[in-house]
Write an enzyme that holds these catalytic residues in place. Structure first.
Site, mmCIF file in Angstrom:
data_model
loop_
_atom_site.group_PDB
_atom_site.id
_atom_site.type_symbol
_atom_site.label_atom_id
_atom_site.label_comp_id
_atom_site.label_asym_id
_atom_site.label_seq_id
_atom_site.Cartn_x
_atom_site.Cartn_y
_atom_site.Cartn_z
ATOM 1 N N LEU A 260 85.101 -62.259 71.211
ATOM 2 C CA LEU A 260 84.121 -61.409 70.525
ATOM 3 C C LEU A 260 82.767 -61.435 71.229
ATOM 4 C CD1 LEU A 260 85.247 -62.617 66.989
ATOM 5 C CD2 LEU A 260 85.627 -60.327 67.938
ATOM 6 N N PRO A 261 81.930 -60.432 70.940
ATOM 7 C CA PRO A 261 80.741 -60.247 71.792
ATOM 8 C C PRO A 261 79.578 -61.197 71.615
ATOM 9 C CG PRO A 261 81.161 -58.268 70.433
ATOM 10 C CD PRO A 261 82.172 -59.286 70.053
ATOM 11 N N THR B 250 81.937 -66.081 74.574
ATOM 12 C CA THR B 250 80.852 -66.890 75.125
ATOM 13 C C THR B 250 79.710 -66.891 74.130
ATOM 14 O OG1 THR B 250 81.466 -66.390 77.380
ATOM 15 C CG2 THR B 250 79.238 -67.187 77.032
ATOM 16 N N LYS C 81 80.273 -73.643 80.344
ATOM 17 C CA LYS C 81 80.238 -72.288 80.882
ATOM 18 C C LYS C 81 78.806 -71.791 81.045
ATOM 19 C CE LYS C 81 81.360 -67.536 80.607
ATOM 20 N NZ LYS C 81 82.012 -66.380 80.023
ATOM 21 N N LYS D 61 73.289 -61.709 79.652
ATOM 22 C CA LYS D 61 73.645 -62.239 78.329
ATOM 23 C C LYS D 61 73.832 -63.768 78.400
ATOM 24 C CE LYS D 61 77.304 -62.849 75.072
ATOM 25 N NZ LYS D 61 78.757 -63.025 74.976
#
Lengths: 316, 316, 316, 316
Positions: C84-85, C113, C188, C263
């Site tokens: 999901l975003p 993320t 990450k 992002k």
């Protein structure tokens, strides 16, 4: 019949003014307790709440009524001022305070420094509950709180601004309408980002000037009538001795702490991320102030950045 | 007997004033030709030199005497003003000009913007040759040169400052003594580094404020009475329309070019490297302005950085 | 009796495998639909959910079962993968999905993320509801999703890691255990912050080298066997032509988009603010990439920063 | 007749080799004396010069011949190697050394780290005088000089490169041809700028990772097989203990000093200013290292930046 002029003590005065406007004050820290005290001295009747019993007791001794819950406090207050440390606490405090309903006439004023979207969220839930909310963060620090010389930056409708203007005047001397909900916070955060940039820039410029052989006093006079002038160079020059009576001339004590400007820069970083706005210098200023915090300078005036970056040894 | 009032043309006036002080002017570019013209209008007799025959001809048409060599020019001038593009040209011009000796009474004034160590070197060789030298860079740009409203920052002894003060007053309106040799340059470079920081900082702050929903005019009024105020926000606000009559309100035309502030930031970087002084924001400002140059904005007023960083699309 | 070898179509194969492990997949975007497809091709039975009916239909055509609610999907799945975003959508999706209870044996895997604190919060509420949760963000992009060559960075207990390892192997080829809950996300985000720094640094170093007269190919060979080597210089050199077959050699198409690294840098900025950690270069990288977004480069590979900063005109 | 195998001492060996190639070595500091010693050990006859009598004496004791002037030294040497501290000293040394003429066959090699334009200037004047010059700066530090494992980056024609390759092989193990004159210096300066960026980036990334809860060893393993890998993370990780046997694991002693990388960043800043190239991260790295110098860390390995920026106190 003899007539006696009675000079009432402030506490007596407050107790006797049964018609006095009732103000709820939540958050009695360094800033809040001074702001609340000023309101009492202006004749308001104070209802207070804080998680610290000690802070409440101190206000009780001055004549305030202490409440056990924010709901009760709000129901008995025409104005409610909140002065709280961060986004989450503001959000949770309001959700909790209004969950059982509010008086339609109560005006809620948040003077905490938080993300404008938090103000906008809180305004929405307060509005839904039937009352009014404005954001009104302050600048001026502990001294401004003490002397009722704070600047208030208000986010509200024009009508709401008229309603809170005189009330806020009891705690400050400059009351500015910045736009709709959240815009008080936005103005404060943006101003303080620029302030941090100015301060670091002035610090490194003064250091370079001195390294090149310029007399700091002479150079400061020049810059202050030139295009390089900033509030930092004119009012709070970070080189000790150039602005007498300010923190840089007093071992960087007092003033606006490195920890607090770091917090404000964190809010600026957050809203800049949220709006995808580049803040090349503002972001760097944020890292520089975090670096100062890791070097144990969080409690010093933020002008201490000069001391941090200045060359310690003589130029070769 | 009839009496006729004769209004002399400026050229005639100059030619008739045989006792006029003779001034050599080397470097007749955008700034230099205007400064030289002002001196002529004040009654000085002008001797000029430039590598451009065209620039010389233009001054000749106004009544100046053109010289083929700087040596000859210097020998026939009580003051010599140099207005040249960079360190190397200043250094070479002076080495060449004085190699065969100088008049003891000639006062050399370098108004170029160069490294203070260049000024200090030139002062030394001029002194060795028996004459006097001061550095006196300017701020105020082409309009200041045109209207004789430049600021001069002078590096010299106090006695030399007294000697050049009125003379420089023929080209500017604020004449400041900054300290010993090189300190005029140091003051200018440091001021302009701070100016660049302020301008970029103001640009990104204004952009962020607008992105957050603030009205730019309202926010600018707030910041200008707050701690975030700078010369950039008050006088030359980079958002079009906020400072009427300035370059940002005229498509960033005129004013202080991006190319020139980039040059000054290069000098700041160089002296900061030489003195091992950290310039966290100043160094970043230098890169930002180089980036603008690579994006073909070198000829625009340096406030164009706002246009470069502002978010082009609507906030999501 | 003759024996016929029947080659089943993938769809038939899946329908026939009534004992196949059931996997719920929520979020069928560019990444998610490819990852889900790989799982189907490995023999898993897929239950899918997305707010886009179109995305659901596409998966249905491949043999997946479409659910109307995430609650139903979760109750019929042994694994649930979410892709999901952003923070808020992940948080809301999980709160909603588990509100009526979960199967104790369901393993939830979030490959989005997001901020590690979001993972930690979601893990806590999933745990309270009785099931298990691990964070497992990926790197490798759309091509890695397509070819099942993603890297998974997993935050979990060692036991949970053993349980998800082979399952994740159906979508990727490197499955790494990074530590407890949230540590997959932390790894990450930190890796990608360093990547952004390397890329911008490599871009400006290559540009400077070329400006100084170095042959880009020769210099790249030197740096790649020297202390200046990075993944960016070795694998995805931002100068067109140096890394054949990569985005910089194909007009910066494909690859890892500027918008996505921006992002990730926003998440890094957020966690750095939260932990008061200075990120001098990381913060600047974030602003540089936001600047690229405002210059309409969001859809290009993030190596396009070279094209953005390189000097367009010849060196004077 | 008896035959005795005589093992000559190195000094005897050199004295006996009357046909040995004569090498002049100018600059016998930390690097130079070790490089010169290696050449002697390879059988070259050494002529040395240094402003320090002590440094000369030490080489004399090893068998070198000490010269009073660089002119005399050059006239008696087939190769002349210079290893000097900065631009001005290199320039002055060459101007002085060749002013009375040079042998046509002498090959001059400058291994100092200087501005490529200085190399180009020196090459021009040496060429005019009739001899050859190449720039050949080194990386590998004092240990590389000691063990003859330096990397040489050579700026020259291909023919000159062939002539110096084996000779330089006596002091190093990797000899790279970088292009024409000055390109050895350009390659070194650019590589080291990228190295500084990597080191600071790695330091702040490791700090952030640790603050988020990652195990530094686990995270380092992940980053080293991921896109965030750099020489700094792989070989000289700034977190103590991650790269055993390196300076960060030995209290930041030895290695590549902060003072030296600051010098190299100053050269990068200078050539970037000269070519108007933006160095957003490189310029910031330069300021960060200058800041470390002002905090008395100039003598430590440049990985000490981790110690400087890491959060000293526990995360709240």
């Amino acid at each position: 019949m003899a007539f006696r002029i009675v000079k009432l003590s402030p506490i007596m005065a407050r107790m006797m003014s049964t018609n006095a406007t009732k103000v709820g004050f939540i958050g009695l820290g360094q800033m809040g307790n001074r702001m609340a005290t000023n309101l009492m001295n202006k004749g308001y009747k104070l209802n207070v709440y804080d998680i610290s019993a000690e802070a409440c007791d101190a206000m009780k001794a001055k004549g305030a009524e202490v409440y056990k819950t924010t709901q009760e406090l709000a129901k008995n207050s025409e104005f409610v001022v909140t002065m709280l440390p961060n986004n989450d606490i503001v959000k949770n405090t309001y959700e909790d305070m209004i969950k059982d309903g509010v008086n339609k006439n109560t005006m809620f004023v948040d003077s905490s420094t938080v993300d404008p979207t938090v103000s906008q969220y809180v305004q929405k839930i307060v509005k839904s509950a039937g009352a009014s909310f404005v954001d009104a963060p302050v600048s001026g620090g502990v001294m401004g709180a003490q002397n009722a010389t704070l600047t208030f930056m208000v986010g509200s409708t024009p009508e709401e601004f008229e309603k809170v203007k005189d009330f806020l005047g009891g705690m400050g001397k400059k009351i500015t309408h910045c736009g709709t909900y959240g815009m008080g916070e936005a103005a404060k955060i943006c101003n303080n980002m620029m302030l941090a940039i100015s301060m670091i820039g002035t610090a490194e410029t003064m250091n370079l000037a001195i390294r090149l052989g310029l007399d700091p006093k002479v150079f400061n006079e020049i810059i202050n009538v030139s295009t390089g002038r900033t509030w930092a160079s004119e009012v709070n020059n970070p080189v000790p001795g150039l602005s007498p009576g300010t923190p840089p001339s007093n071992d960087y004590k007092g003033g606006f702490s490195t920890a607090l400007i770091t917090k404000d820069l964190g809010l600026a970083a957050s809203v800049a991320t949220g709006s995808n706005s580049p803040i090349l210098l503002g972001g760097l200023a944020h890292s520089v102030y975090r670096l100062l915090c890791t070097h144990d300078l969080g409690n010093k005036d933020f002008s201490v950045v000069y001391d941090f970056i200045k060359n310690k040894t003589e130029k070769k």
